[in-house]
Motif scaffolding. Structure first.
Motif, PDB file in Angstrom:
ATOM      1  N   ARG A   1       0.825  -1.214   0.000  1.00  0.00           N
ATOM      2  CA  ARG A   1       0.000   0.000   0.000  1.00  0.00           C
ATOM      3  C   ARG A   1       0.858   1.261   0.000  1.00  0.00           C
ATOM      4  N   PHE A   2       1.984   1.236   0.693  1.00  0.00           N
ATOM      5  CA  PHE A   2       2.817   2.427   0.794  1.00  0.00           C
ATOM      6  C   PHE A   2       4.053   2.370  -0.111  1.00  0.00           C
ATOM      7  N   SER A   3       4.069   1.408  -1.036  1.00  0.00           N
ATOM      8  CA  SER A   3       5.187   1.309  -1.988  1.00  0.00           C
ATOM      9  C   SER A   3       5.034   2.342  -3.091  1.00  0.00           C
ATOM     10  N   LYS A   4       6.058   2.456  -3.929  1.00  0.00           N
ATOM     11  CA  LYS A   4       6.040   3.402  -5.048  1.00  0.00           C
ATOM     12  C   LYS A   4       5.616   2.732  -6.351  1.00  0.00           C
ATOM     13  N   LEU A   5       4.833   1.669  -6.234  1.00  0.00           N
ATOM     14  CA  LEU A   5       4.320   0.996  -7.425  1.00  0.00           C
ATOM     15  C   LEU A   5       3.411   1.959  -8.186  1.00  0.00           C
ATOM     16  N   PRO A   6       3.705   2.222  -9.468  1.00  0.00           N
ATOM     17  CA  PRO A   6       2.876   3.173 -10.234  1.00  0.00           C
ATOM     18  C   PRO A   6       1.498   2.602 -10.522  1.00  0.00           C
ATOM     19  N   GLU A   7       0.515   3.501 -10.614  1.00  0.00           N
ATOM     20  CA  GLU A   7      -0.847   3.075 -10.926  1.00  0.00           C
ATOM     21  C   GLU A   7      -0.958   2.765 -12.415  1.00  0.00           C
ATOM     22  N   LEU A   8      -1.869   1.860 -12.744  1.00  0.00           N
ATOM     23  CA  LEU A   8      -2.113   1.464 -14.130  1.00  0.00           C
ATOM     24  C   LEU A   8      -3.411   2.109 -14.591  1.00  0.00           C
ATOM     25  N   ASN A   9      -3.341   2.866 -15.683  1.00  0.00           N
ATOM     26  CA  ASN A   9      -4.524   3.557 -16.208  1.00  0.00           C
ATOM     27  C   ASN A   9      -4.735   3.145 -17.655  1.00  0.00           C
ATOM     28  N   LEU A  10      -5.796   2.393 -17.908  1.00  0.00           N
ATOM     29  CA  LEU A  10      -6.074   1.901 -19.258  1.00  0.00           C
ATOM     30  C   LEU A  10      -7.293   2.575 -19.886  1.00  0.00           C
ATOM     31  N   ASN A  11      -7.851   3.569 -19.202  1.00  0.00           N
ATOM     32  CA  ASN A  11      -9.087   4.176 -19.700  1.00  0.00           C
ATOM     33  C   ASN A  11      -8.892   4.920 -21.015  1.00  0.00           C
ATOM     34  N   ASN A  12      -7.657   5.355 -21.276  1.00  0.00           N
ATOM     35  CA  ASN A  12      -7.402   6.118 -22.496  1.00  0.00           C
ATOM     36  C   ASN A  12      -6.915   5.275 -23.659  1.00  0.00           C
ATOM     37  N   GLU A  13      -6.774   3.950 -23.437  1.00  0.00           N
ATOM     38  CA  GLU A  13      -6.331   3.069 -24.515  1.00  0.00           C
ATOM     39  C   GLU A  13      -7.484   2.796 -25.469  1.00  0.00           C
ATOM     40  N   ASP A  14      -7.182   2.790 -26.760  1.00  0.00           N
ATOM     41  CA  ASP A  14      -8.196   2.479 -27.755  1.00  0.00           C
ATOM     42  C   ASP A  14      -8.391   0.986 -27.864  1.00  0.00           C
ATOM     43  N   ALA A  15      -9.648   0.572 -27.892  1.00  0.00           N
ATOM     44  CA  ALA A  15      -9.948  -0.843 -28.075  1.00  0.00           C
ATOM     45  C   ALA A  15      -9.897  -1.192 -29.552  1.00  0.00           C
TER      46      ALA A  15
ATOM     47  N   LYS B   1      -9.829  -0.243 -23.217  1.00  0.00           N
ATOM     48  CA  LYS B   1     -10.584   0.090 -22.002  1.00  0.00           C
ATOM     49  C   LYS B   1     -11.339  -1.114 -21.434  1.00  0.00           C
ATOM     50  N   PHE B   2     -11.444  -2.190 -22.210  1.00  0.00           N
ATOM     51  CA  PHE B   2     -12.124  -3.397 -21.740  1.00  0.00           C
ATOM     52  C   PHE B   2     -11.167  -4.343 -20.996  1.00  0.00           C
ATOM     53  N   THR B   3      -9.926  -3.926 -20.800  1.00  0.00           N
ATOM     54  CA  THR B   3      -8.922  -4.835 -20.241  1.00  0.00           C
ATOM     55  C   THR B   3      -9.311  -5.364 -18.865  1.00  0.00           C
ATOM     56  N   ALA B   4      -9.817  -4.485 -17.971  1.00  0.00           N
ATOM     57  CA  ALA B   4     -10.173  -4.932 -16.614  1.00  0.00           C
ATOM     58  C   ALA B   4     -11.263  -5.994 -16.655  1.00  0.00           C
ATOM     59  N   ARG B   5     -12.303  -5.753 -17.500  1.00  0.00           N
ATOM     60  CA  ARG B   5     -13.385  -6.736 -17.596  1.00  0.00           C
ATOM     61  C   ARG B   5     -12.918  -8.007 -18.310  1.00  0.00           C
TER      62      ARG B   5
END
Length: 440
Positions: free
Chosen positions: A216-230, A381-385
């Motif tokens: 939780r307190f590590s410097k692991l970067p967040e993953l954001n896929l909302n802007n990726e084109d399907a 953007k469908f990657t999580a599902r």
């Protein structure tokens, strides 16, 4: 893409790989404890093969029940927080083993396994796409293979640790040896066996909580896929449904069969060994995991230098079918195969059918790292599902072993391995054609 609040540049992959590698080791260790836990609880709770495999069923069915809810949690709180939450849930499941062992209550063991499986669901739903997206797509299978080595290395270690810290002086115990004891002595020994679970599982719970806090307190970067084109459909428009990706849906089916045969190879080898009276049957999962480690290593060496992943998938599925066909026909009185493969090292040899079951680990190794990047390709953007659907395919580890248990109780444990042949057949289809289908 990967983004952080402090920089616009893509962060290096070393830190994420180290952290994700630690997580893969954790859920490999937790998952493959089942191989020792199933025959252990068969003794403690006096279970049939079918009843004992409910331990695997309750663990893997959590992936079906919880995968889609966890994908919504993942989108809500982010990949990093979701991984921490998963570790806390697994720790909670480990704590439940204490009252289950104290009261020798099989139903409570089932509940504890479901909670552990639920934690692993969100952990895997977050970590697998993270691993695919953290670096170049062309090297995704290599990254997953490296994680697979850690995962299956933990799987090799888990039964050894279980035998050392849980069984202790009862390391050579078997279903037959317990059954031969007088009733009073048998009851005392079963109670001692059940109590031996308490300290190791409490220790795991504490370690998991500490790991969750550190993550939780590590410097692991967040993953954001909302802007990726399907991926686009045939008319050039963006796809609007997860069901419009054939390579994903067929990949889900392939993983369903794969996880089923993987769990059968890892979790039933102890049951088969116990039925054949093999000494130390509760630790036999280590042999299957050892061959999976060899398979992952071969994948790293051979892909793409000598073989591509499609070719190795084809070879793997063909080997699985051959071994499954062979298991019932080999002599349980002969150790010739293991003597040839490793007898010269001084490592304990096994009866031929048990050796063939262990070798299924070699056939299974390359499937998981190959299917994930192929199935997630172009999802955007469908990657999580999509990841949630792939995680739901782990239900194969719940359903197929139960079918195995019914067949084993009816027709014999060795004959039951024939049910894996059509499973390997579908994996072969996915390797040859299924993964290349982009439109229905």
């Amino acid at each position: 893409m990967i983004t952080t609040q402090t920089t616009s540049k893509a962060p290096p992959t070393l830190l994420p790989m180290v952290i994700i590698g630690t997580l893969f080791f954790v859920f490999g260790f937790i998952t493959w404890l089942n191989g020792a836990l199933i025959p252990f609880l068969q003794i403690v709770c006096s279970l049939s093969s079918t009843e004992a495999l409910l331990i695997a069923f309750s663990f893997y069915i959590a992936y079906v029940v919880m995968a889609l809810p966890m994908s919504f949690v993942l989108n809500k709180i982010g990949y990093k927080n979701a991984m921490s939450l998963g570790l806390v849930m697994i720790a909670s499941g480990c704590v439940l083993f204490v009252p289950a062992a104290t009261n020798q209550t099989f139903l409570l063991f089932i509940v504890a396994q479901f909670v552990v499986g639920s934690g692993l669901t969100i952990l895997q739903t977050a970590s697998n796409p993270y691993l695919v997206k953290i670096g170049p797509a062309k090297s995704a299978a290599v990254r997953i293979s490296i994680m697979g080595l850690l995962n299956k290395g933990a799987g090799w270690l888990a039964p050894i640790v279980f035998t050392t810290f849980v069984l202790g002086e009862f390391a050579g115990i078997s279903e037959q040896s317990i059954a031969a004891l007088p009733a009073a002595e048998r009851a005392i020994q079963i109670e001692q066996l059940a109590d031996s679970l308490i300290k190791p599982y409490m220790g795991m719970a504490i370690a998991l909580i500490l790991l969750a806090i550190g993550l939780r307190f590590s410097k692991l970067p967040e993953l954001n896929l909302n802007n990726e084109d399907a991926q686009l459909d045939e008319s050039g428009k963006s796809k609007g449904s997860i069901l419009q990706f054939p390579q994903l849906i067929l990949g889900v089916v392939a993983l369903f069969f794969y996880v089923g045969v993987e769990v059968i190879a890892g979790d039933t080898i102890g049951l088969a060994g116990s039925k054949l009276g093999v000494p130390g049957a509760l630790g036999l999962t280590s042999y299957t995991m050892f061959f999976m480690v060899i398979g992952y290593t071969l994948g790293l060496v051979l892909i793409p230098r000598l073989l591509n992943q499609h070719q190795l998938l084809m070879l793997s599925s063909a080997l699985g079918m051959l071994l499954a066909l062979t298991i019932p026909f080999t002599s349980a009185d002969s150790h010739s195969i293991s003597s040839l493969l490793w007898g010269w090292t001084g490592i304990t040899t096994l009866p031929n059918p048990i050796t063939c079951i262990a070798l299924l680990g070699l056939a299974n190794a390359i499937v998981w790292p190959a299917v994930w990047p192929l199935a997630l390709e172009g999802l955007g953007k469908f990657t999580a599902r999509g990841s949630a659907l792939l995680i739901m395919a782990i239900a194969g580890g719940a359903i197929l072993p139960m079918a195995f248990g019914f067949i084993a109780d009816s027709y014999g444990v060795l004959n039951a391995y024939w049910m894996t042949i059509p499973c390997y057949g579908f994996i072969l289809f996915y390797a040859v054609k299924g993964c290349r289908i982009k439109q229905w």
